[in-house]
Write a protein that holds these residues in place. Structure first.
Motif, PDB file in Angstrom:
ATOM      1  N   ARG A 392       0.824  -1.208   0.000  1.00 45.14           N
ATOM      2  CA  ARG A 392       0.000   0.000   0.000  1.00 45.14           C
ATOM      3  C   ARG A 392       0.863   1.265   0.000  1.00 45.14           C
ATOM      4  O   ARG A 392       0.390   2.344  -0.302  1.00 45.14           O
ATOM      5  CB  ARG A 392      -0.928   0.012   1.226  1.00 45.14           C
ATOM      6  N   GLU A 393       2.135   1.098   0.350  1.00 39.67           N
ATOM      7  CA  GLU A 393       3.061   2.220   0.414  1.00 39.67           C
ATOM      8  C   GLU A 393       4.015   2.267  -0.772  1.00 39.67           C
ATOM      9  O   GLU A 393       4.410   3.336  -1.215  1.00 39.67           O
ATOM     10  CB  GLU A 393       3.899   2.126   1.707  1.00 39.67           C
ATOM     11  N   LEU A 394       4.422   1.100  -1.260  1.00 41.08           N
ATOM     12  CA  LEU A 394       5.442   1.024  -2.296  1.00 41.08           C
ATOM     13  C   LEU A 394       4.979   0.152  -3.453  1.00 41.08           C
ATOM     14  O   LEU A 394       4.315  -0.867  -3.242  1.00 41.08           O
ATOM     15  CB  LEU A 394       6.737   0.443  -1.718  1.00 41.08           C
ATOM     16  N   GLU A 395       5.346   0.536  -4.660  1.00 44.74           N
ATOM     17  CA  GLU A 395       5.069  -0.295  -5.822  1.00 44.74           C
ATOM     18  C   GLU A 395       6.095  -1.426  -5.902  1.00 44.74           C
ATOM     19  O   GLU A 395       7.266  -1.228  -5.640  1.00 44.74           O
ATOM     20  CB  GLU A 395       5.137   0.554  -7.103  1.00 44.74           C
ATOM     21  N   LYS A 396       5.619  -2.597  -6.262  1.00 38.74           N
ATOM     22  CA  LYS A 396       6.482  -3.768  -6.428  1.00 38.74           C
ATOM     23  C   LYS A 396       7.441  -3.928  -5.237  1.00 38.74           C
ATOM     24  O   LYS A 396       8.660  -3.936  -5.390  1.00 38.74           O
ATOM     25  CB  LYS A 396       7.290  -3.666  -7.722  1.00 38.74           C
ATOM     26  N   PRO A 397       6.903  -4.056  -4.025  1.00 36.00           N
ATOM     27  CA  PRO A 397       7.755  -4.087  -2.833  1.00 36.00           C
ATOM     28  C   PRO A 397       8.694  -5.289  -2.759  1.00 36.00           C
ATOM     29  O   PRO A 397       9.694  -5.233  -2.053  1.00 36.00           O
ATOM     30  CB  PRO A 397       6.742  -4.107  -1.682  1.00 36.00           C
ATOM     31  N   MET A 398       8.390  -6.371  -3.478  1.00 39.65           N
ATOM     32  CA  MET A 398       9.250  -7.548  -3.423  1.00 39.65           C
ATOM     33  C   MET A 398      10.378  -7.495  -4.452  1.00 39.65           C
ATOM     34  O   MET A 398      11.193  -8.400  -4.526  1.00 39.65           O
ATOM     35  CB  MET A 398       8.416  -8.822  -3.631  1.00 39.65           C
ATOM     36  N   GLU A 399      10.431  -6.421  -5.248  1.00 39.26           N
ATOM     37  CA  GLU A 399      11.502  -6.263  -6.227  1.00 39.26           C
ATOM     38  C   GLU A 399      12.563  -5.303  -5.703  1.00 39.26           C
ATOM     39  O   GLU A 399      12.278  -4.425  -4.886  1.00 39.26           O
ATOM     40  CB  GLU A 399      10.944  -5.768  -7.558  1.00 39.26           C
ATOM     41  N   PHE A 400      13.789  -5.485  -6.193  1.00 41.79           N
ATOM     42  CA  PHE A 400      14.903  -4.637  -5.790  1.00 41.79           C
ATOM     43  C   PHE A 400      14.985  -3.456  -6.756  1.00 41.79           C
ATOM     44  O   PHE A 400      15.450  -3.584  -7.882  1.00 41.79           O
ATOM     45  CB  PHE A 400      16.205  -5.447  -5.816  1.00 41.79           C
ATOM     46  N   VAL A 401      14.500  -2.304  -6.304  1.00 37.01           N
ATOM     47  CA  VAL A 401      14.403  -1.127  -7.180  1.00 37.01           C
ATOM     48  C   VAL A 401      14.966   0.092  -6.444  1.00 37.01           C
ATOM     49  O   VAL A 401      14.222   0.861  -5.816  1.00 37.01           O
ATOM     50  CB  VAL A 401      12.940  -0.861  -7.590  1.00 37.01           C
ATOM     51  N   PRO A 402      16.281   0.304  -6.504  1.00 39.33           N
ATOM     52  CA  PRO A 402      16.862   1.469  -5.815  1.00 39.33           C
ATOM     53  C   PRO A 402      16.292   2.791  -6.307  1.00 39.33           C
ATOM     54  O   PRO A 402      16.257   3.774  -5.550  1.00 39.33           O
ATOM     55  CB  PRO A 402      18.357   1.362  -6.153  1.00 39.33           C
ATOM     56  N   GLU A 403      15.838   2.832  -7.572  1.00 40.26           N
ATOM     57  CA  GLU A 403      15.317   4.069  -8.138  1.00 40.26           C
ATOM     58  C   GLU A 403      14.128   4.621  -7.355  1.00 40.26           C
ATOM     59  O   GLU A 403      13.803   5.804  -7.474  1.00 40.26           O
ATOM     60  CB  GLU A 403      14.910   3.843  -9.605  1.00 40.26           C
ATOM     61  N   ARG A 404      13.485   3.785  -6.548  1.00 38.89           N
ATOM     62  CA  ARG A 404      12.343   4.268  -5.773  1.00 38.89           C
ATOM     63  C   ARG A 404      12.787   5.354  -4.778  1.00 38.89           C
ATOM     64  O   ARG A 404      11.961   6.136  -4.310  1.00 38.89           O
ATOM     65  CB  ARG A 404      11.646   3.109  -5.068  1.00 38.89           C
ATOM     66  N   PHE A 405      14.071   5.389  -4.430  1.00 37.47           N
ATOM     67  CA  PHE A 405      14.560   6.382  -3.474  1.00 37.47           C
ATOM     68  C   PHE A 405      15.144   7.623  -4.158  1.00 37.47           C
ATOM     69  O   PHE A 405      15.686   8.500  -3.481  1.00 37.47           O
ATOM     70  CB  PHE A 405      15.616   5.758  -2.557  1.00 37.47           C
TER      71      PHE A 405
END
Length: 489
Positions: A392-405
């Motif tokens: 509910r807070e993050l998209e694709k939370p089980m994937e490793f996506v540094p770009e989210r930060f």
């Protein structure tokens, strides 16, 4: 009268059933190390079925309470419940083995805790103090790179190199002295043996039930634990190192000279700040070494494993490092200005927090939390991994996506300390948050940047990265065995 007795009998039956279920479950989970993996999945199923707070009756009351909701966690640790839930339950193994609980992570919230934490943060972990150990970090970096090169292009277990070098650095910060490898290995082995024993459910778990009886029935286990503790003090040199530092300081004061610094001796150390207090220095030094070694080395392994599995991320990170460092060595100043490096570290900690549970809290009095009553004395814990993987807070939370930060990502503005709200809490939150948060981030950034600069980390044939883990300890079931290619790309 009959109705009152019936209600009382029903309540007693319910309590007995809860105790029976909780204790049978606990005994089953402690039957072997592998069974500890069942605890977290079981709790997650219970959360889905019942509520974001689960109570388990283990042993005699008070109960064990687990919290999965990040909003409730913030209210409990940072908000109104922060002071009430700032205590720690007594460590049963410590009590049975005669080990003091007067250390920062174990003592109750109060004057002693405040004194110890203020001393650690102000005298050992303050940025001005940490900067003094830059030469030590540079030396440890060279040791790490050398060990990785010696292992060849397919190291058997990089985790050993991570643990050894991080432990080396903490020994220097703790005692102000650079030791040779045999001495460091002896200390590391003794510390690891002690921790493994006191945290082993199959060894110490029996003392959770009726300790006044089991301490006599299982005397052999107590004696083994005490022997391992003596080895900490004597064999792996904690007391000799402490005494040597005390003598070093005494001589300097007598001669009226400024403390000299050279390649192996540093002007300041953590133990220097403890020499005049009437508290267990050995336990505090042991805490200092333990708190940063396992967590940092575990985080390093997970982050490097993700870079092996995500070569595009690794390539982008390498380009940032090259642009910042040019032909020079990786420096601390340079890494602290690398936004993508920070994003990689944050994403690694979010997806793979070193601990899936924080150290337990204890309610000092009854407290209401989101409509739930936490009774006085209850042991309360928080599902750290769940806090950071909320879809509910993050998209694709089980994937490793540094770009989210990075700018525009759904992780921008995440407060790793959880001050305003909790979206991830790898270091805990509130009054009992890890005191070494800033130093841990520095070490992770510095060592990850150094390893990516020096090597290309690839998946080795026959040794595919396996992201399975022991749910309780969060170490990788199958240690990382990458193929390292020495190149500047």
């Amino acid at each position: 009268m009959g109705t009152s007795w019936l209600l009382l009998a029903s309540a007693a039956a319910a309590l007995f059933a809860a105790l029976l279920f909780g204790n049978l479950l606990w005994l089953r989970l402690q039957s072997s190390r592998a069974d500890l993996e069942e605890l977290e999945p079981l709790l997650l199923r219970l959360f889905l079925r019942y509520s974001p707070i689960i109570t388990m009756r283990i042993g005699l009351p008070p109960p064990f309470i687990f919290v999965a909701d990040r909003h409730l966690a913030h209210a409990a640790l940072v908000g109104a419940g922060g002071v009430t839930l700032a205590n720690r339950p007594p460590g049963a193994p410590n009590v049975l083995l005669g080990v003091s609980d007067s250390i920062i992570t174990r003592t109750d919230y109060g004057p002693v805790w405040s004194l110890l934490r203020r001393n650690l943060v102000g005298e050992a972990l303050h940025p001005s103090r940490v900067r003094r150990f830059a030469p030590a970090r540079s030396w440890v970096r060279r040791v790490l790179m050398e060990k990785l090169r010696e292992a060849g292009d397919a190291p058997d277990n990089v985790m050993d190199a991570f643990q050894y070098t991080v432990f080396c650095l903490l020994v220097i910060m703790c005692f102000g002295e650079r030791l040779d490898e045999p001495a460091v290995r002896a200390m590391e082995d003794a510390e690891r043996a002690w921790l493994a024993y006191i945290s082993s459910p199959s060894q110490m778990g029996v003392f959770f039930f009726l300790p006044s009886v089991t301490k006599h029935v299982f005397r052999g286990r107590r004696e083994t634990g005490r022997a391992l503790r003596r080895r900490q003090k004597e064999l792996f040199m904690l007391m000799p190192l402490i005494n040597a530092r005390r003598e070093y300081k005494r001589q300097l004061m007598q001669e009226g000279k400024a403390a000299p610094a050279n390649e192996t001796t540093f002007r300041h150390s953590y133990v220097d700040t403890l020499l005049d207090i009437r508290l267990p220095i050995v336990a505090l030094c042991s805490e200092f070494l333990n708190a940063g070694t396992r967590t940092t080395s575990t985080a390093l392994q997970w982050i490097m494993a993700e870079l092996v599995k995500n070569p595009a991320v690794q390539e982008r990170l390498h380009a940032e490092i090259e642009a910042a460092c040019g032909d020079g060595e990786v420096s601390e100043g340079a890494v602290q200005g690398m936004s993508y490096l920070e994003a990689v570290i944050l994403e690694g900690l979010r997806k793979h927090p070193p601990g899936h549970f924080v150290l337990p809290h204890k309610a000092a009095e009854d407290v209401e939390l989101g409509g739930y009553l936490i009774p006085k004395g209850a042991t309360v814990n928080f599902m750290v991994a769940e806090m950071g993987s909320d879809g509910r807070e993050l998209e694709k939370p089980m994937e490793f996506v540094p770009e989210r930060f990075l700018e525009g990502g759904d992780g921008v503005g995440v407060d790793i300390a959880g001050t305003k709200r909790i979206r991830m809490m790898p270091f805990g939150a509130g009054r009992r948050i890890c005191a070494g948060l800033t130093v841990a981030m520095l070490h992770l950034e510095y060592f990850v940047a150094s390893m990516v600069r020096e090597f290309e980390w690839k998946e080795a044939p026959g040794d595919a990265v396996d992201f399975e883990k022991f749910q309780f300890t969060t170490v990788m079931k199958k240690p990382l065995r990458p193929r390292l290619v020495a190149t500047k790309r």
